[in-house]
Motif scaffolding. Sequence first.
Motif: not given
Length: 327
Positions: A258-261, A103-106
């Motif tokens: 972090c992979s989420t950001v 979702w964050s990458t999108w």
Amino acid sequence: MSQLQDAFSLFLSLLVEALPFLLLGVIFSSALLVLIKEDQFFKHFPTNPIAGALLGSCIGFILPVCECGNVPVARRLLIKGVPPAVTVGFLLAAPTVNPIVIWSTWTAFRDQPEIVVFRVVFSLIIATIVASVFSTQKDALVLFNPLLSRRIRYNKSSNIITSSSDSFLQPGTFLLSTPGNPIRLDTQVVSAIPSGWNVFLENVTQELRELGGMLVIGSAIASCIQVFVPRDVILHLGSGVLTSIISMMILGSVVSICSTVDAFFALSFASTFTTGSLIAFLVIGPMVDFKSISLLLSVFKPRIIFYLLFLAAQLTFILAIGYSYFF
């Protein structure tokens, strides 16, 4: 002096960013210890190494943890007796192949959906291949940290652990009376707390103590590299297809975001770097993260970590080159 202040600020920012996800991973790990019974757990995993590796790579959809939180979960899976192919696949893919990161990458690359797709696809391919390679080792215990190997051996051999009514690991203080019959010394102390909650809280404390120290060391190393190694040295190499990919792979490992950001960090390079290099950054960063290497030492021997990350880096480079020339 200013560089030391910058390094300390980055060190604190890395810790603040990583600790919540490490805590999330420890909570998931402890929940596995309490809630999952071994007889129910094993029957869901295929015996085929490739199928097991692919399944492990997809577990991130169920346990959405980043590269800071996946290590304690992977340790718990190993202690539970999950095959190494499943665990290695989870370690490499879970930080990327999970709904939060997708979702964050999108959100960051809404105008370039191919980056989202190939980030997930490449991560699955790499994790499955590397996990399949590691599954060829007949005695998997030689790959692991000696302390972890002893815990796994104890769980397999101890009657108190293998009993169908018990979990694989019971934390606490024990006195060995006769072989196979350890006596728990703190029974009276913990009797006021429901046994499930007691095991959960003890395991959270134990793993935070073990992994938190390693996270501090890894964050300190990553922050020093970011401050004292000029970033221009890396970025100036990004003028060509090959050097651009190599530069972004190095940058992804060094900055330890972090992979989420990390997608938002990569977005700042979208106008100057190729799409293939951006995908390489997003794939390799969660796998070969300087901050997480110290955590991996609690699972694997140092040379095994080198083989694991080197193979992942090679595959990332090959796939990124293929994307750059064929898409």
